[in-house]
Design a protein around this motif. Structure first.
Motif, short mmCIF file in Angstrom:
data_model
loop_
_atom_site.label_atom_id
_atom_site.label_comp_id
_atom_site.label_asym_id
_atom_site.label_seq_id
_atom_site.Cartn_x
_atom_site.Cartn_y
_atom_site.Cartn_z
N LYS A 110 14.21 0.04 -33.40
CA LYS A 110 15.00 0.49 -34.33
C LYS A 110 16.17 0.41 -33.82
CE LYS A 110 13.58 5.03 -36.90
NZ LYS A 110 12.91 5.29 -37.94
N SER A 152 0.32 8.59 -27.78
CA SER A 152 1.06 9.47 -27.92
C SER A 152 2.18 9.34 -27.21
CB SER A 152 0.22 10.79 -26.70
OG SER A 152 0.24 10.13 -25.35
N ILE A 153 3.42 9.64 -27.72
CA ILE A 153 4.59 9.47 -27.24
C ILE A 153 5.69 10.92 -26.90
CG2 ILE A 153 7.24 8.77 -27.92
CD1 ILE A 153 5.27 6.36 -29.97
N PHE A 159 11.13 11.38 -28.13
CA PHE A 159 10.87 9.70 -28.54
C PHE A 159 10.61 9.47 -29.44
CE2 PHE A 159 11.19 10.07 -23.36
CZ PHE A 159 12.60 9.39 -23.85
N ARG A 219 11.69 7.05 -32.99
CA ARG A 219 12.42 5.84 -32.89
C ARG A 219 12.10 4.75 -32.70
NH1 ARG A 219 15.52 6.64 -27.07
NH2 ARG A 219 16.38 8.89 -27.02
N GLY A 220 10.33 4.50 -33.38
CA GLY A 220 10.17 3.51 -33.73
C GLY A 220 9.12 3.24 -32.81
N GLY A 222 6.43 4.05 -32.37
CA GLY A 222 4.76 4.37 -32.18
C GLY A 222 4.61 2.57 -33.04
N LYS A 223 5.28 2.57 -33.80
CA LYS A 223 5.39 1.17 -34.70
C LYS A 223 4.49 -0.08 -33.98
CE LYS A 223 7.78 1.67 -38.64
NZ LYS A 223 9.16 0.99 -39.43
N ASP A 226 -9.45 9.71 -35.59
CA ASP A 226 -9.41 11.22 -36.05
C ASP A 226 -7.69 11.44 -35.99
OD1 ASP A 226 -12.60 10.58 -36.13
OD2 ASP A 226 -12.79 12.02 -34.33
N VAL A 227 -7.24 12.72 -37.40
CA VAL A 227 -6.37 12.86 -36.77
C VAL A 227 -5.99 14.29 -37.62
CG1 VAL A 227 -5.89 11.61 -39.01
CG2 VAL A 227 -3.84 12.30 -37.12
N ASN A 229 -1.33 16.92 -39.71
CA ASN A 229 -0.01 15.40 -38.61
C ASN A 229 0.57 14.48 -39.28
OD1 ASN A 229 1.10 14.42 -36.56
ND2 ASN A 229 -1.13 13.82 -35.39
N TYR A 230 1.28 15.13 -40.31
CA TYR A 230 1.43 13.95 -41.56
C TYR A 230 2.07 12.75 -41.03
CZ TYR A 230 -0.27 17.56 -44.02
OH TYR A 230 -0.58 19.21 -44.66
N THR A 231 3.09 12.85 -39.46
CA THR A 231 3.89 12.11 -39.17
C THR A 231 2.54 10.32 -38.74
OG1 THR A 231 5.39 13.40 -37.82
CG2 THR A 231 4.92 11.23 -36.62
N ALA A 232 1.82 11.14 -38.20
CA ALA A 232 0.82 10.60 -37.29
C ALA A 232 -0.35 9.89 -38.81
CB ALA A 232 -0.47 10.72 -36.74
N ASN A 269 0.49 8.60 -41.69
CA ASN A 269 2.05 7.98 -42.40
C ASN A 269 2.07 7.04 -41.79
OD1 ASN A 269 2.57 10.16 -44.58
ND2 ASN A 269 4.36 10.71 -43.24
N LYS A 308 0.06 3.17 -42.76
CA LYS A 308 0.97 1.83 -42.76
C LYS A 308 0.57 0.70 -42.14
CE LYS A 308 5.41 2.30 -43.12
NZ LYS A 308 6.97 3.62 -42.97
C1 LIG Z 1 2.33 10.38 -34.44
C2 LIG Z 1 3.42 10.05 -33.30
C3 LIG Z 1 2.50 8.44 -32.27
C4 LIG Z 1 4.42 8.63 -33.80
O1 LIG Z 1 5.15 8.58 -33.30
P1 LIG Z 1 7.00 7.69 -33.57
O2 LIG Z 1 7.32 6.77 -32.28
O3 LIG Z 1 7.04 8.57 -33.41
O4 LIG Z 1 6.57 6.67 -35.01
P2 LIG Z 1 7.75 5.79 -35.17
O5 LIG Z 1 8.99 5.98 -35.07
O6 LIG Z 1 7.35 4.70 -35.12
O7 LIG Z 1 7.62 6.24 -36.89
C5 LIG Z 1 6.01 5.31 -37.65
C6 LIG Z 1 5.90 6.44 -38.72
O8 LIG Z 1 5.64 7.13 -39.38
C7 LIG Z 1 6.17 8.21 -39.52
N1 LIG Z 1 7.06 9.10 -39.66
C8 LIG Z 1 7.50 9.10 -38.27
N2 LIG Z 1 8.27 10.37 -38.31
C9 LIG Z 1 7.57 11.02 -39.41
C10 LIG Z 1 7.86 12.33 -40.18
N3 LIG Z 1 9.09 12.67 -38.84
N4 LIG Z 1 7.69 12.73 -40.77
C11 LIG Z 1 7.08 12.05 -41.25
N5 LIG Z 1 6.73 10.77 -40.94
C12 LIG Z 1 7.02 10.23 -39.37
C13 LIG Z 1 6.07 7.18 -41.08
O9 LIG Z 1 5.26 6.60 -41.34
C14 LIG Z 1 7.43 5.83 -40.03
O10 LIG Z 1 7.51 4.81 -40.65
P3 LIG Z 1 9.19 4.44 -41.04
O11 LIG Z 1 10.17 4.58 -39.72
O12 LIG Z 1 9.11 2.70 -40.88
O13 LIG Z 1 9.02 5.59 -41.57
C15 LIG Z 1 4.05 10.54 -32.08
O14 LIG Z 1 5.13 11.42 -33.36
C16 LIG Z 1 3.60 10.89 -31.58
O15 LIG Z 1 3.24 10.88 -30.08
N6 LIG Z 1 2.77 12.79 -31.96
C17 LIG Z 1 2.05 13.37 -30.41
C18 LIG Z 1 1.31 13.82 -30.39
C19 LIG Z 1 0.40 12.54 -31.73
O16 LIG Z 1 0.77 13.80 -32.64
N7 LIG Z 1 -0.85 11.28 -31.31
C20 LIG Z 1 -1.76 11.00 -32.62
C21 LIG Z 1 -3.04 11.80 -32.48
S1 LIG Z 1 -3.69 11.22 -33.34
#
Ligand SMILES: CC(C)(COP(=O)(O)OP(=O)(O)OC[C@H]1O[C@@H](n2cnc3c(N)ncnc32)[C@H](O)[C@@H]1OP(=O)(O)O)[C@@H](O)C(=O)NCCC(=O)NCCS
Length: 183
Positions: free
Chosen positions: A11, A105-106, A110, A113-114, A116-117, A138-139, A143-146, A148, A152
């Protein structure tokens, strides 16, 4: 196995290359692993369990690239590995050969920035091509980011193991079990 290389744009309009690692990537993969183990408490292992060496990663790359039902995808920006994802067979025998598990994992700088998607899209598409019918993962409960990200992509929760991970500071994380049915 190795996946077909993908050139994608995130993005921020950055060019992200998604590709399977070769032995030349082993050093960067070790750096990546040690970085993410230290940066997040949400992975199934942390840096307190020891660091990964280039040799560890060479073994992993060789094993997975030879395995017909598992693969690794590296996300590279400017030729540098900044994220990885992998699909692994359940390893449980013939009756479970339609199920795989997913890891991602990212590096922290970084996040958001999209990338993960992009990785999830490539992991799911390639899992589908291999004929898998279910992807499980398993999450951690907070870990609300993962969570979400997974929702998605159509993952749904099917279980939760309370206090599944225990940390050195005596705190815990639940593990939420999620599944995606590939259609
Ligand atoms: C989880 C992880 C892979 C997400 O990767 P990322 O590149 O940051 O994700 P993206 O930028 O592609 O965002 C994808 C979606 O995640 C969610 N998201 C991203 N950042 C978020 C935040 N700060 N809070 C809540 N949701 C969030 C959103 O739904 C987002 O979609 P949107 O952009 O359409 O709103 C990354 O944060 C990571 O590697 N975390 C550490 C390792 C980990 O937790 N791995 C998973 C173990 S199960």
């Amino acid at each position: 196995m190795k996946i077909k290389k993908i050139i994608a744009t995130n993005k921020l309009n950055e060019k992200i290359i998604l590709t399977s690692p070769t032995l030349k990537d082993a050093e960067q993969l070790a750096e990546h692993a040690n970085k993410v183990f230290a940066e997040t408490r949400f992975l199934s292992r942390g840096i307190e369990e020891g660091i990964k060496s280039k040799e560890d990663e060479e073994k992993w790359i060789t094993t997975i690239n030879k395995n017909k039902s598992s693969f690794i995808i590296c996300a590279k920006l400017n030729n540098k590995i900044i994220g990885i994802g992998n699909i692994s067979s359940s390893g449980k025998g013939l009756r479970f050969r339609h199920i795989c598990s997913l890891g991602i994992s990212i590096q922290k700088e970084f996040w958001g920035r999209g990338i993960g998607k992009l990785l999830m899209t490539a992991l799911i598409e390639n899992a589908q091509k291999l004929g898998y019918e279910l992807i499980r993962l398993d999450v951690a409960g907070t870990n609300y980011t993962a969570q979400n990200l997974y929702k998605k992509f159509g993952f749904v929760e099917y279980g939760r193991l309370k206090n599944a991970m225990k940390y050195n500071d005596n705190t815990y994380e639940d593990m939420i079990n999620m599944i995606k049915i590939l259609g």
